[in-house]
Scaffold this active site. Structure first.
Site, PDB file in Angstrom:
ATOM      1  N   ARG A 113       0.822  -1.171   0.010  1.00 25.57           N
ATOM      2  CA  ARG A 113       0.066  -0.012   0.075  1.00 25.57           C
ATOM      3  C   ARG A 113       0.914   1.241  -0.014  1.00 25.57           C
ATOM      4  NH1 ARG A 113      -2.481  -3.797   1.278  1.00 25.57           N
ATOM      5  NH2 ARG A 113      -0.764  -4.379   2.602  1.00 25.57           N
ATOM      6  N   THR A 114       1.756   1.455   0.965  1.00 21.20           N
ATOM      7  CA  THR A 114       2.535   2.533   1.168  1.00 21.20           C
ATOM      8  C   THR A 114       3.324   2.861  -0.241  1.00 21.20           C
ATOM      9  OG1 THR A 114       2.669   2.062   3.575  1.00 21.20           O
ATOM     10  CG2 THR A 114       4.126   3.894   2.733  1.00 21.20           C
ATOM     11  N   LYS A 148      25.890  -3.523  -1.439  1.00 16.48           N
ATOM     12  CA  LYS A 148      27.216  -3.594  -1.515  1.00 16.48           C
ATOM     13  C   LYS A 148      27.730  -2.794  -0.180  1.00 16.48           C
ATOM     14  CE  LYS A 148      26.619  -2.838  -6.183  1.00 16.48           C
ATOM     15  NZ  LYS A 148      26.990  -1.490  -7.325  1.00 16.48           N
ATOM     16  N   HIS A 166       5.026   5.739  11.467  1.00 18.12           N
ATOM     17  CA  HIS A 166       4.523   5.739  10.055  1.00 18.12           C
ATOM     18  C   HIS A 166       3.447   6.554   9.854  1.00 18.12           C
ATOM     19  CE1 HIS A 166       3.131   3.809   6.479  1.00 18.12           C
ATOM     20  NE2 HIS A 166       2.691   2.767   6.861  1.00 18.12           N
TER      21      HIS A 166
END
Ligand code: CP
Length: 313
Positions: free
Chosen positions: A58-59, A87, A136
């Site tokens: 969703r985000t 890396k 969030h």
């Protein structure tokens, strides 16, 4: 107050925007929902970089859809294995470089504090799309705008949070944000092992005289709720798999339990769901979690437009 106060700012924690600024964003979002052409093409020439070091449906996709609907473009990666982080490149170097390619960065990272760090190295605004168990904030915007759209506002609501209240960052952020509105009452429903942390109950709710209770029985309190916020037990945050297996099905919302709820109660869930809402509940008009995911795209359109300075209200 004007939406221009948001121009060029990063969003790291839900408290970064004032209640008045949130109100302006909700107004903008409401206009985007009702006027199909509003702000379309307003971000032409602008680039959103989405850097996802953790999985998301969703985000990430709603941010990218939001930018495309605003006429802008998107670059980025959906998992760190396809970036030079694999890396050994540092987050600071990644952000320094990506911020020279883009106008706004959206980032999800498993490390708490990663979004704040990114904002310190970035030349462009950074939007936190989740930093570990921390914040969030755009999920909180999504939750708030859904309550506002479907319930008309936040005052005098009784909001129940059910499930994994210990690891669920969306619960912590939403409870903290709702505590800024008058006459809110909260009910926390969880097993003892997954109770809301004391930095929410003691440091925010008690300090602000917010009325709340804690219980482990959903059936006992469902009839009192105006909003029921269900959550998934977060397997990825458990150190002990046996503990997860013991707790994962603590609460399952079924049509039978919904019979005890008010007719106008809404059921929210940040999604993804696993078992905690029986799919038969989806047909109940009070099930608002898919609408909530859709509103997530509109509020992200409003946020990008406000941050990029193209919103005209
Ligand atoms: N609600 C939420 O953050 O969903 P995703 O993990 O799919 O982005």
């Amino acid at each position: 107050m004007s939406i221009k106060t948001i121009l060029g700012r990063s969003l790291i924690s839900p408290a970064d925007f004032s209640v008045d600024e949130l109100e302006l964003l909700f107004k903008l979002c409401s206009r985007i929902i009702t006027e199909d052409s509003y702000l379309r093409e307003s971000c032409r020439g602008k680039i959103l970089a989405s850097l996802f070091f953790e999985p998301s449906t969703r985000t990430r996709l709603s941010f990218e859809a939001a930018m495309l609907r605003l006429g802008g473009s998107c670059i980025g990666f959906a998992e760190p294995g396809s970036s030079s982080a694999s890396k050994g490149e540092s987050l600071a170097d990644t952000i320094t470089v990506v911020s020279s390619y883009s106008d706004v960065i959206v980032m999800r990272n498993p490390k708490e504090g990663a979004a704040l760090l990114a904002s310190q190295y970035s030349r462009v605004p950074v939007i936190n799309a989740g930093d570990g168990g921390h914040h969030h904030p755009t999920q909180t915007l999504t939750d708030l705008v859904t309550i506002k759209q479907l319930r008309g506002g936040f005052d005098n609501l009784t909001v129940g949070f059910c499930g994994d209240l210990k690891f669920g960052r969306t619960v912590h952020s939403l409870a903290a944000s709702l505590s800024r509105y008058p006459n809110i009452r909260m009910i926390f429903i969880s097993p003892d092992e997954l109770k809301a942390p004391s930095y929410i109950t003691n440091d925010i709710l008690k300090k602000n005289n917010i009325e709340y209770i804690e219980t482990d029985r959903l059936e006992k309190v469902i009839g009192d709720l105006d909003v029921l916020y269900m959550t998934r037990v977060q397997r990825e945050r458990f150190l002990n798999e046996e503990e997860y297996l013991r707790l994962k099905d603590s609460y399952i919302l079924t049509p039978d339990k919904m019979k005890k709820a008010k007719e106008e109660m809404i059921v929210l869930h940040p999604l993804p769901r696993v078992n905690e809402i029986d799919i038969e509940v989806d047909a109940d008009p009070r099930a608002a979690y898919f609408k909530q995911a859709e509103y997530g795209m509109y509020i992200r359109m409003a946020l990008i437009a406000a941050i990029a300075g193209v919103a005209g209200c």
